[in-house]
Design a protein around this motif. Sequence first.
Motif, PDB file in Angstrom:
ATOM      1  N   GLU A  20       0.861  -1.253  -0.105  1.00  0.00           N
ATOM      2  CA  GLU A  20       0.036  -0.046   0.083  1.00  0.00           C
ATOM      3  C   GLU A  20       0.713   1.234  -0.013  1.00  0.00           C
ATOM      4  OE1 GLU A  20      -2.367  -0.769   3.493  1.00  0.00           O
ATOM      5  OE2 GLU A  20      -3.735  -1.703   2.292  1.00  0.00           O
ATOM      6  N   LEU A  21       1.893   1.367   0.869  1.00  0.00           N
ATOM      7  CA  LEU A  21       2.674   2.355   0.888  1.00  0.00           C
ATOM      8  C   LEU A  21       3.654   2.641  -0.474  1.00  0.00           C
ATOM      9  CD1 LEU A  21       3.897   4.425   2.822  1.00  0.00           C
ATOM     10  CD2 LEU A  21       5.602   3.120   3.457  1.00  0.00           C
ATOM     11  N   ARG A  22       4.029   1.468  -1.261  1.00  0.00           N
ATOM     12  CA  ARG A  22       4.448   1.749  -2.519  1.00  0.00           C
ATOM     13  C   ARG A  22       3.761   2.256  -3.529  1.00  0.00           C
ATOM     14  NH1 ARG A  22       6.732  -3.882  -3.656  1.00  0.00           N
ATOM     15  NH2 ARG A  22       6.813  -4.244  -1.340  1.00  0.00           N
ATOM     16  N   ILE A  23       2.348   1.972  -3.197  1.00  0.00           N
ATOM     17  CA  ILE A  23       1.513   2.392  -4.334  1.00  0.00           C
ATOM     18  C   ILE A  23       1.085   3.863  -3.981  1.00  0.00           C
ATOM     19  CG2 ILE A  23      -0.975   2.077  -5.246  1.00  0.00           C
ATOM     20  CD1 ILE A  23      -0.741  -0.904  -4.649  1.00  0.00           C
ATOM     21  N   VAL A  24       0.703   4.100  -3.011  1.00  0.00           N
ATOM     22  CA  VAL A  24       0.274   5.586  -2.412  1.00  0.00           C
ATOM     23  C   VAL A  24       1.660   6.401  -2.692  1.00  0.00           C
ATOM     24  CG1 VAL A  24       0.124   6.940  -0.505  1.00  0.00           C
ATOM     25  CG2 VAL A  24      -1.225   4.986  -0.701  1.00  0.00           C
ATOM     26  N   LEU A  25       2.646   6.208  -2.532  1.00  0.00           N
ATOM     27  CA  LEU A  25       3.801   7.158  -2.591  1.00  0.00           C
ATOM     28  C   LEU A  25       4.011   7.270  -4.039  1.00  0.00           C
ATOM     29  CD1 LEU A  25       6.317   6.049   0.150  1.00  0.00           C
ATOM     30  CD2 LEU A  25       4.863   8.247  -0.042  1.00  0.00           C
ATOM     31  N   GLY A  26       4.052   6.111  -4.799  1.00  0.00           N
ATOM     32  CA  GLY A  26       4.282   6.360  -6.236  1.00  0.00           C
ATOM     33  C   GLY A  26       3.246   6.985  -7.013  1.00  0.00           C
ATOM     34  N   THR A  27       2.145   6.987  -6.742  1.00  0.00           N
ATOM     35  CA  THR A  27       0.718   7.706  -7.032  1.00  0.00           C
ATOM     36  C   THR A  27       0.984   9.212  -6.911  1.00  0.00           C
ATOM     37  OG1 THR A  27      -0.742   5.723  -7.060  1.00  0.00           O
ATOM     38  CG2 THR A  27      -1.660   8.174  -7.142  1.00  0.00           C
ATOM     39  N   LEU A  28       1.408   9.501  -5.450  1.00  0.00           N
ATOM     40  CA  LEU A  28       1.639  10.994  -4.999  1.00  0.00           C
ATOM     41  C   LEU A  28       2.732  11.562  -5.670  1.00  0.00           C
ATOM     42  CD1 LEU A  28       1.165  12.984  -2.792  1.00  0.00           C
ATOM     43  CD2 LEU A  28       2.964  12.127  -1.595  1.00  0.00           C
ATOM     44  N   ARG A  30       3.817  10.945  -8.794  1.00  0.00           N
ATOM     45  CA  ARG A  30       3.522  11.017 -10.233  1.00  0.00           C
ATOM     46  C   ARG A  30       2.548  12.314 -10.260  1.00  0.00           C
ATOM     47  NH1 ARG A  30       3.354   5.692 -10.160  1.00  0.00           N
ATOM     48  NH2 ARG A  30       0.706   5.782 -10.028  1.00  0.00           N
ATOM     49  N   ARG A  31       1.610  12.271  -9.292  1.00  0.00           N
ATOM     50  CA  ARG A  31       0.703  13.473  -9.248  1.00  0.00           C
ATOM     51  C   ARG A  31       1.249  14.945  -8.729  1.00  0.00           C
ATOM     52  NH1 ARG A  31      -5.095  10.622  -7.952  1.00  0.00           N
ATOM     53  NH2 ARG A  31      -5.083   9.230  -9.259  1.00  0.00           N
ATOM     54  N   VAL A  32       1.960  14.781  -7.619  1.00  0.00           N
ATOM     55  CA  VAL A  32       2.705  16.147  -7.250  1.00  0.00           C
ATOM     56  C   VAL A  32       4.130  15.657  -7.526  1.00  0.00           C
ATOM     57  CG1 VAL A  32       2.923  17.402  -5.028  1.00  0.00           C
ATOM     58  CG2 VAL A  32       0.869  16.030  -5.738  1.00  0.00           C
ATOM     59  N   PRO A  33       4.762  16.224  -8.429  1.00  0.00           N
ATOM     60  CA  PRO A  33       6.165  16.052  -8.697  1.00  0.00           C
ATOM     61  C   PRO A  33       7.208  16.672  -8.068  1.00  0.00           C
ATOM     62  CG  PRO A  33       5.381  17.145 -10.551  1.00  0.00           C
ATOM     63  CD  PRO A  33       4.151  16.765  -9.741  1.00  0.00           C
ATOM     64  N   THR A  34       6.617  17.679  -7.283  1.00  0.00           N
ATOM     65  CA  THR A  34       7.795  18.848  -6.799  1.00  0.00           C
ATOM     66  C   THR A  34       7.530  18.955  -5.204  1.00  0.00           C
ATOM     67  OG1 THR A  34       6.517  20.737  -7.443  1.00  0.00           O
ATOM     68  CG2 THR A  34       8.244  19.904  -8.922  1.00  0.00           C
ATOM     69  N   PRO A  35       7.260  18.147  -4.255  1.00  0.00           N
ATOM     70  CA  PRO A  35       7.021  18.253  -3.028  1.00  0.00           C
ATOM     71  C   PRO A  35       8.238  18.886  -2.213  1.00  0.00           C
ATOM     72  CG  PRO A  35       7.053  16.111  -3.099  1.00  0.00           C
ATOM     73  CD  PRO A  35       7.149  16.687  -4.481  1.00  0.00           C
ATOM     74  N   ARG A  36       8.279  19.727  -1.650  1.00  0.00           N
ATOM     75  CA  ARG A  36       9.435  20.414  -0.509  1.00  0.00           C
ATOM     76  C   ARG A  36       8.815  20.676   0.713  1.00  0.00           C
ATOM     77  NH1 ARG A  36       8.022  23.677  -4.541  1.00  0.00           N
ATOM     78  NH2 ARG A  36       7.571  25.351  -3.311  1.00  0.00           N
ATOM     79  N   SER A  53       9.741   7.204  11.237  1.00  0.00           N
ATOM     80  CA  SER A  53       8.398   7.170  11.273  1.00  0.00           C
ATOM     81  C   SER A  53       7.968   8.684  11.915  1.00  0.00           C
ATOM     82  CB  SER A  53       7.794   6.180  12.529  1.00  0.00           C
ATOM     83  OG  SER A  53       8.007   5.037  12.159  1.00  0.00           O
ATOM     84  N   VAL A  54       7.238   9.554  11.236  1.00  0.00           N
ATOM     85  CA  VAL A  54       7.143  10.991  11.424  1.00  0.00           C
ATOM     86  C   VAL A  54       5.699  11.068  11.849  1.00  0.00           C
ATOM     87  CG1 VAL A  54       8.958  11.998  10.154  1.00  0.00           C
ATOM     88  CG2 VAL A  54       6.760  11.589   8.927  1.00  0.00           C
ATOM     89  N   SER A  55       5.321  11.982  12.664  1.00  0.00           N
ATOM     90  CA  SER A  55       3.964  12.236  13.095  1.00  0.00           C
ATOM     91  C   SER A  55       3.484  13.369  12.543  1.00  0.00           C
ATOM     92  CB  SER A  55       3.501  12.340  14.644  1.00  0.00           C
ATOM     93  OG  SER A  55       4.513  13.580  15.205  1.00  0.00           O
ATOM     94  N   ALA A  56       4.259  14.432  11.989  1.00  0.00           N
ATOM     95  CA  ALA A  56       3.887  15.381  11.221  1.00  0.00           C
ATOM     96  C   ALA A  56       5.112  15.848  10.260  1.00  0.00           C
ATOM     97  CB  ALA A  56       3.560  16.552  12.099  1.00  0.00           C
ATOM     98  N   LEU A  57       4.558  16.132   9.033  1.00  0.00           N
ATOM     99  CA  LEU A  57       5.659  16.509   7.893  1.00  0.00           C
ATOM    100  C   LEU A  57       5.207  17.405   7.118  1.00  0.00           C
ATOM    101  CD1 LEU A  57       8.657  15.667   7.045  1.00  0.00           C
ATOM    102  CD2 LEU A  57       7.590  13.963   5.379  1.00  0.00           C
ATOM    103  N   PRO A  58       5.372  18.725   7.447  1.00  0.00           N
ATOM    104  CA  PRO A  58       4.452  19.791   6.532  1.00  0.00           C
ATOM    105  C   PRO A  58       5.339  19.851   5.293  1.00  0.00           C
ATOM    106  CG  PRO A  58       6.005  20.657   8.326  1.00  0.00           C
ATOM    107  CD  PRO A  58       5.893  19.224   8.562  1.00  0.00           C
ATOM    108  N   VAL A  59       4.637  19.731   4.336  1.00  0.00           N
ATOM    109  CA  VAL A  59       5.168  19.946   2.707  1.00  0.00           C
ATOM    110  C   VAL A  59       4.105  20.956   2.188  1.00  0.00           C
ATOM    111  CG1 VAL A  59       6.309  17.670   2.863  1.00  0.00           C
ATOM    112  CG2 VAL A  59       3.901  18.019   1.957  1.00  0.00           C
ATOM    113  N   THR A  60       4.983  21.347   0.828  1.00  0.00           N
ATOM    114  CA  THR A  60       4.417  22.259  -0.172  1.00  0.00           C
ATOM    115  C   THR A  60       4.500  21.634  -1.352  1.00  0.00           C
ATOM    116  OG1 THR A  60       3.672  24.500  -0.817  1.00  0.00           O
ATOM    117  CG2 THR A  60       5.984  23.939  -0.048  1.00  0.00           C
ATOM    118  N   TRP A  61       3.923  22.244  -2.683  1.00  0.00           N
ATOM    119  CA  TRP A  61       4.344  21.902  -3.955  1.00  0.00           C
ATOM    120  C   TRP A  61       4.306  22.977  -4.964  1.00  0.00           C
ATOM    121  CZ3 TRP A  61       0.766  19.341  -1.001  1.00  0.00           C
ATOM    122  CH2 TRP A  61      -0.853  19.594  -1.710  1.00  0.00           C
TER     123      TRP A  61
END
Length: 61
Positions: A20-28, A30-36, A53-61
Amino acid sequence: MRRPGSGPYQCLGKHLARLELRIVLGTLFRRVPTPRLTAPRDASHFVNGSAFSVSALPVTW
């Protein structure tokens, strides 16, 4: 001493969670190619001092 969940009697959910993690991260990515990260990595909140293991990871794109 063996770790729990290792050896011949591994949890079946472990393999499903990894898939599930491989599928979710791969899809993410592909759809949002520039997260920071919006904050320095040192400011991230890790669970129980874990390096993975992070409980919060603030990102933008």
